[in-house]
Enzyme design. Structure first.
Site, short mmCIF file in Angstrom:
data_model
loop_
_atom_site.label_atom_id
_atom_site.label_comp_id
_atom_site.label_asym_id
_atom_site.label_seq_id
_atom_site.Cartn_x
_atom_site.Cartn_y
_atom_site.Cartn_z
CE LYS A 191 -4.45 -2.15 1.43
NZ LYS A 191 -5.74 -1.69 2.34
CE LYS A 248 -12.58 -3.68 -0.13
NZ LYS A 248 -11.84 -3.70 1.44
CE LYS A 291 -5.47 -8.23 -1.98
NZ LYS A 291 -6.39 -7.92 -1.42
N1 AQP Z 1 -9.25 -11.96 -3.76
C1 AQP Z 1 -9.26 -12.44 -2.66
N2 AQP Z 1 -8.90 -13.85 -2.46
C2 AQP Z 1 -9.70 -13.95 -1.10
N3 AQP Z 1 -10.46 -13.50 0.13
C3 AQP Z 1 -9.91 -12.02 -0.36
N4 AQP Z 1 -9.82 -11.28 1.01
C4 AQP Z 1 -9.51 -9.70 -0.09
N5 AQP Z 1 -9.55 -9.98 -0.95
C5 AQP Z 1 -9.33 -11.73 -1.17
C6 AQP Z 1 -10.72 -10.64 2.33
O1 AQP Z 1 -11.15 -10.42 2.41
C7 AQP Z 1 -11.76 -9.86 3.37
C8 AQP Z 1 -11.18 -8.21 3.24
O2 AQP Z 1 -10.38 -8.09 3.62
P1 AQP Z 1 -10.05 -6.03 3.76
O3 AQP Z 1 -11.59 -5.10 3.54
O4 AQP Z 1 -9.37 -5.97 4.67
O5 AQP Z 1 -9.55 -5.99 2.33
P2 AQP Z 1 -8.31 -6.18 1.88
O6 AQP Z 1 -7.67 -7.65 2.76
O7 AQP Z 1 -7.32 -4.93 1.88
O8 AQP Z 1 -8.24 -6.90 0.64
P3 AQP Z 1 -9.59 -5.81 -0.79
O9 AQP Z 1 -10.79 -5.77 -0.43
O10 AQP Z 1 -9.23 -6.32 -2.21
O11 AQP Z 1 -8.56 -4.17 -0.65
P4 AQP Z 1 -6.92 -3.70 -1.05
O12 AQP Z 1 -7.58 -3.67 -2.49
O13 AQP Z 1 -7.42 -2.21 -0.55
O14 AQP Z 1 -6.10 -4.43 -1.02
C9 AQP Z 1 -10.30 -9.92 4.43
O15 AQP Z 1 -10.54 -11.46 5.10
C10 AQP Z 1 -8.96 -10.47 3.04
O16 AQP Z 1 -8.05 -11.28 3.54
#
Ligand code: AQP
Length: 334
Positions: free
Chosen positions: A114, A199, A196
Site C-alpha cells: 500500500k 477493490k 489477488k
Molecule cells: N482476492 C481475495 N481472495 C480471497 N479473500 C480476499 N479478501 C480480500 N481479497 C481477497 C479477504 O476479504 C476480507 C476483506 O479484507 P479488507 O477489507 O481488509 O480488504 P483487503 O484484504 O485489503 O482486500 P481488498 O478488499 O481487495 O482491498 P484492497 O484492494 O485495499 O487490498 C479479508 O478477510 C481478506 O483476506
C-alpha cells in the site's frame, strides 16, 4: 460472556465489495455464525488509512452492512457493527502500538504494497494498521479469525502481540488463530491471475463487484484473461487463469472442480466462460435482491448497527478495564 468459542472478522468499507471478499471471508462467516459466538465488523477506521471522501465513506459503510445482511449474516445470531462506533478499538490500539515493534510492522507485506500504491500518503496509520487490527480481534477474546490469505500475516502478528502482552502482564488476551477457507482463500484478479482480486485494482475488469448488474458480470467474465491452450483443466502453475475461474465456478455452484473439468471436456474456453458467467449471475442475483431491500430501508439498517455497537461495547468493556488495570493506566472511577 459465553461458553462458545469466539469468532471475529471485518472488512474495510473502502470501495466495492467483490466476489473475492465474499468467497474468501463472508462465505465462511455465514456457516460460522451457527457454531460460534460471532462478531462481524465494518472496519471504517482501517479504511481511512488511505484517502476517503467522507460522503463516499458513509455510503460504503451502509452498502457493506447491506451486503453482510443480504449474504445471510443474521443479527439474531451474530453481532454486526461499525468499528468507529465502539471507541475501545482505538483505545486498545494505542496500548498495543506500545507493545509492537517497528521491525514487525516493517515486515508486513500489506504496508509494503500500500505504501507503494499510495506514495503521496504514507501516513502513520497505514504503518500501524496491524496494531488496530490486533485491537479489533483481542478486545473480544477472539479464538478464530476467518480471513482470506492476504490477512494471514496480520493475524499471526496479532497472535504474537497477544503472547507478548500475556507474558508481560499475565493472561490478558486469548491468542487467536486465522481460519482460512480450504478453497477460495486467494481469488485472483480476472484481468491478472498473478495478483489477488482487489477493490483497489486499477481496472474494474479485475473484479466482480457484489453489486454489479448481471450484464456487467457476463461482460467481465467473457473478457477475463485465459491461459494458452484450450483445455479446461485445473493446474495452478500452468493454467493460473483457468484454475482461478474453476475455483470461482466451484464455489458458486458447490460442484467440485473435477466434475466441472468433466462437464467442459472437449469444449473450449468460450463455452466454459459462458457457463461460469451464468453460474455467477445465478449465485449473486438473490443476494442483490435482498441487498436492495436492506439498502432501501436505512432506519432498519441503522437500528441493526446501533444495537450491534451497543452489544459490542458491552463485550469490550471487561477486556479494556483489565488492560487499563494491568498496564497501570488512569485514576478516575466512574
Ligand atoms: N482476492 C481475495 N481472495 C480471497 N479473500 C480476499 N479478501 C480480500 N481479497 C481477497 C479477504 O476479504 C476480507 C476483506 O479484507 P479488507 O477489507 O481488509 O480488504 P483487503 O484484504 O485489503 O482486500 P481488498 O478488499 O481487495 O482491498 P484492497 O484492494 O485495499 O487490498 C479479508 O478477510 C481478506 O483476506
Amino acid at each position: 460472556m459465553t461458553n462458545k468459542k469466539i469468532v471475529f472478522s471485518g472488512i474495510q468499507p473502502s470501495g466495492v465489495i467483490h466476489l473475492g471478499n465474499y468467497l474468501g471471508a463472508i462465505k465462511q462467516w455465514i456457516d460460522l455464525q451457527d457454531k460460534y459466538f460471532s462478531i462481524f465488523c465494518i472496519v471504517d477506521m482501517h479504511a481511512i488509512t488511505v484517502q476517503q471522501e467522507p460522503e463516499e465513506l458513509q455510503k460504503n459503510i451502509r452498502e457493506l452492512a447491506a451486503i453482510y445482511l443480504a449474504s445471510g449474516l443474521d443479527p439474531k445470531k451474530a453481532i454486526i457493527f461499525v468499528q468507529s462506533d465502539v471507541s475501545a478499538h482505538t483505545e486498545l490500539a494505542w496500548v498495543l502500538n506500545c507493545n509492537t515493534q517497528m521491525g514487525e510492522l516493517e515486515r508486513m507485506t500489506q504496508f509494503k504494497d500500500k505504501s507503494q500504491r499510495h506514495k503521496q500518503n504514507i501516513n502513520a496509520g497505514l504503518f500501524t494498521y496491524p496494531a488496530l487490527m490486533a485491537a479489533d480481534i483481542l478486545l473480544y477474546q477472539t479464538n478464530k479469525v476467518p480471513v482470506g490469505e492476504d490477512q494471514r500475516q496480520h493475524v499471526e502478528l496479532t497472535r504474537d502481540i497477544a503472547h507478548r502482552v500475556n507474558n508481560k502482564y499475565g493472561q490478558v488476551f486469548e491468542e487467536p488463530e486465522a481460519l482460512l477457507p480450504e478453497v477460495g482463500a486467494r481469488i485472483m484478479g480476472l484481468d491478472d491471475p498473478t495478483s489477488k482480486m482487489s477493490k483497489s485494482a486499477s481496472s474494474g475488469n479485475n473484479y466482480i463487484a457484489m453489486t454489479d448488474e448481471p450484464d456487467k458480470i457476463r461482460k467481465k467474465i467473457m473478457k477475463a484473461v485465459t491461459d494458452s491452450g484450450s483445455e479446461v483443466k485445473f493446474d495452478e502453475e500452468k493454467k493460473p487463469a483457468i484454475s482461478n475461474l474453476l475455483t470461482i465456478y466451484s464455489l458458486v455452484t458447490e460442484k467440485n472442480i473435477k466434475s466441472l473439468e468433466k462437464e467442459y471436456a472437449g469444449k473450449g474456453y468460450g463455452d466454459f466462460k459462458k457457463g461460469l458467467a451464468e453460474a455467477v449471475v445465478e449465485f449473486i442475483e438473490p443476494i442483490q435482491k435482498k441487498y436492495k431491500e436492506y439498502i432501501d430501508d436505512q432506519p432498519k439498517l441503522e437500528k441493526i448497527l446501533t444495537n450491534g455497537a451497543k452489544e459490542a461495547a458491552k463485550l469490550a468493556q471487561p477486556t479494556m478495564e483489565n488492560v487499563r488495570k494491568v498496564v497501570g493506566l488512569g485514576v478516575a472511577n466512574d
